[in-house]
Design an enzyme around this catalytic site. Structure first.
Site, short mmCIF file in Angstrom:
data_model
loop_
_atom_site.label_atom_id
_atom_site.label_comp_id
_atom_site.label_asym_id
_atom_site.label_seq_id
_atom_site.Cartn_x
_atom_site.Cartn_y
_atom_site.Cartn_z
N LYS A 1 0.86 -1.19 0.00
CA LYS A 1 0.00 0.00 0.00
C LYS A 1 0.89 1.23 0.00
O LYS A 1 1.94 1.19 0.61
CB LYS A 1 -0.90 0.02 1.25
CG LYS A 1 -1.72 -1.23 1.48
CD LYS A 1 -3.12 -1.08 0.96
CE LYS A 1 -3.87 -2.41 1.07
NZ LYS A 1 -5.22 -2.41 0.57
N HIS B 1 -8.66 -14.11 -5.26
CA HIS B 1 -9.19 -13.01 -4.44
C HIS B 1 -10.70 -12.95 -4.63
O HIS B 1 -11.21 -13.27 -5.69
CB HIS B 1 -8.52 -11.69 -4.84
CG HIS B 1 -8.87 -10.56 -3.90
ND1 HIS B 1 -10.06 -9.87 -4.00
CD2 HIS B 1 -8.22 -10.03 -2.85
CE1 HIS B 1 -10.10 -8.95 -3.04
NE2 HIS B 1 -8.99 -9.03 -2.33
#
Lengths: 430, 430
Positions: free
Chosen positions: A171, A287
């Protein structure tokens, strides 16, 4: 349906040949008498017209789906939700159906068509329906390859046993240039991550082409391996149009042994995951994007547990799923059921790694471990590593410290007194 | 979120560069103040962390999604449905978001991840959410091929203009051996069908391998063409694992000009449809299996209209969708909106053929025609042709007679007096 027609779709109490049938379990809400509703559901999902006009024949014995179990769970004057079926009384029932596998064969799209296609979801008199389980005969599942690596294979690649795996989602998730991305990945790996991972939102994008990002990160992966003496991996999100998946997989597999690929499985399609899994040279992670659009409503759609099971059958080596904690909008029992769907014995199909995800950090590790009751899981913190006030290396270190505390039987708070990174994690996220 | 952070995700009343953004519209139910909820939705679906720890930077201007419209529709003390978000007041709002296309690029799986992935469906404070529209800049859609044939191409293949197309789903839908299947297809084609079509439940199955069925049917297609002097087609369901789709398409395309392929699109995946469409030599039809698992709940999931639009973008030449009539559990306005999504002007993307389906027969043709307000549609009766008491040829003839009545401005009942097949259809299905 008249009683004779209905009888062709009923087999309660009868013996059926287990090798020939897939068992579908549904929760239904219906205004019909429940047994009739269940028979109608069988007719609609199999042979709605079972003979040619003027020909004496009956396709029901071989091709008809049949009700083999029916539990009426209750009744109400009001529906779960106002949709299209109106009546004075709504019965809720659990229906178990034996559907002949000859109707679809060992193919996921055709299995889904039978179990959750037009037949099931456009059934006269059924207001709401949820497909909650599919059980498949071993004769059927053995035609699937399943995960190529599975948990054991992933652990072997890493050389890590006896503890959960630490997968850090780099991130900021979007916007980072490859070099900056690689630097953060490096810091996380140095601090103790097993995997540096792409977010589900980063893929082969203009501002960070996969080739460039891969090259930048792999340089750092090898460097981190040298520095730490540990095996490290980069989990690359190859989600893209189906016609590009093999090319992207092959690019990542050039660093086989140090890489894995991720697919946002229900955005590329489950069958595309099987396509990649069959030839995969590196582990395949999935995912959960898009899945909750059809799993979250309690009485409608498809259960997430079944979706996990089918992803495993499709060959996913690790499944990222909504995890514990309020933000993930999933009950604790559902998370546990999803993890179990990765881990139970399925003949000929390897176990895959459950990864309950969502807002994790060092402080959530113990809860995950206790609730799952195993070390066979991974965690996927993002902010918990890359938003750590001391940086990504410290963020990753805080995870490993939390695990040390758990292993030593010490509370994290106690351990934090002597471990700065863990202490700072508690100050920031606790 | 603090006001400064929030402000980076708000652009109401501001001018945005239309070339750079996809516009996503959602219906949400939230316990937060609606503007905050909308900003949170933007943050979660784009750059949740927008700078590195200790680095002065801001990814929001280029990569952040931004609220550009907000209509609060109402409030209630009770939620639409009890899920995970609790509060004293639930606001319902329509939110329009500009999401930078640079975050995903012209790729369906990545677009779906951004619009209906983890960000949108796991958003703090939002109890229910439905993605109801996606508008894409022409700069983006021009990177899609869209339908290769479209309506005009299908009509050209057939040489049929000015009337709806008649597509008969051979029934019994499962169980027929190729020869028997072909015979029924033949009778339907002789009677006036343009297409004989596989049911969504028949594919490359043991009891009727595609190759064998194709050969059997094509012999009859050519024979029917000779007998009727009309062009005829066989629409083959090639739904299968993704790695087999090209092979099956190519097999069907050996009879190019007289064949088309069908995919149960959401069971193979939208992107697999694009893969086939890009190289297709014959028209691609889609079937709606599985779609209703995420479109039917009014306040949750994704709208069917959007799904139709995206199937068109993916390259489907014809889209079979839930049609009119009670069994299809779709409101009339939704069917019309879905048909319009096939037909409106989309820069660079051909119009595709809408096929509202479900329990159709000669008697439902006029209603379809009137409601759709165009002849650019097809109907897909099954039982209405193959369950006709006089057989499939008569069943198909009854459709053509119904159209003749409509064209001549005569009621079907009047026309039926002198047309036996139409009369028998009314007796059987009316």
């Amino acid at each position: 349906m008249n009683p004779e027609e209905e009888s062709g779709f009923l087999a309660m109490g009868e013996e059926i040949d287990g090798k020939k049938y897939a068992l579908f379990t549904y929760l239904i809400e219906t205004t019909l008498e429940p047994k009739s509703a269940a028979a109608t559901l069988c007719r609609e999902q199999s042979t709605a017209l079972w003979n040619r006009v003027g020909v004496k024949e009956d396709f029901r014995p071989e091709h008809g789906a049949k009700v083999i179990g029916l539990d009426v769970l209750g009744e109400s004057e009001k529906p779960n939700i106002e949709l299209f079926v109106k009546g004075k009384k709504y019965y809720r029932a659990k229906v178990k159906i034996a559907h002949p596998t000859i109707n679809f064969g060992p193919k996921l799209p055709n299995l889904i068509t039978a179990a959750a296609g037009e037949g099931a979801f456009f059934c006269h008199g059924i207001n709401t329906i949820k497909l909650i389980d599919v059980q498949l005969p071993a004769e059927f599942t053995k035609k699937f390859e399943g995960p190529k690596f599975g948990i054991a294979g992933i652990r072997k690649e890493l050389g890590v046993n006896g503890r959960p795996l630490f997968v850090g989602v780099v991130k900021p998730n979007v916007g980072l240039k490859p070099k900056d991305f690689a630097q953060l990945a490096y810091e996380g790996l140095l601090g103790g991550l097993d995997f540096a991972k792409d977010d589900e939102m980063i893929s082969d994008v203009e501002y960070s082409p996969t080739k460039e990002r891969l090259e930048a990160v792999m340089e750092k992966v090898y460097k981190a391996e040298d520095k730490t003496g540990e095996k490290k991996m980069y989990l690359v999100n190859i989600t893209d149009e189906v016609y590009r998946l093999e090319e992207l997989h092959d690019m990542v597999a050039e660093h086989k042994g140090h890489t894995a690929v991720m697919l946002n499985v229900f955005t590329v399609g489950l069958s595309a995951a099987r396509m990649i899994a069959r030839k995969a040279k590196v582990p395949l992670f999935s995912h959960f994007d898009f899945i909750s659009t059809f799993t979250r409503i309690p009485f409608y759609g498809v259960s997430s547990e079944l979706i996990t099971k089918i992803q495993r059958l499709a060959g996913c080596d690790a499944i990222i799923m909504p995890g514990f904690g309020e933000r993930m909008m999933t009950t604790e029992s559902e998370v546990k059921a999803n993890a179990k769907a990765c881990l139970y014995e399925m003949p000929g199909i390897k176990k895959c790694l459950p990864i309950p995800g969502g807002s994790d950090w060092a402080g959530t590790l113990r809860g995950m471990h206790e609730k799952l009751g195993t070390t066979d899981f991974a965690m996927v913190p993002g902010r918990g590593v890359f938003g750590h006030p001391m940086g990504a290396e410290a963020g990753a270190r805080s995870l490993r410290q939390a695990w040390e505390a758990i292993e030593k039987g010490v509370s994290e708070k106690e351990y934090a007194k002597t471990h700065l990174e863990l202490r700072k994690a508690y100050e920031a996220f606790g």
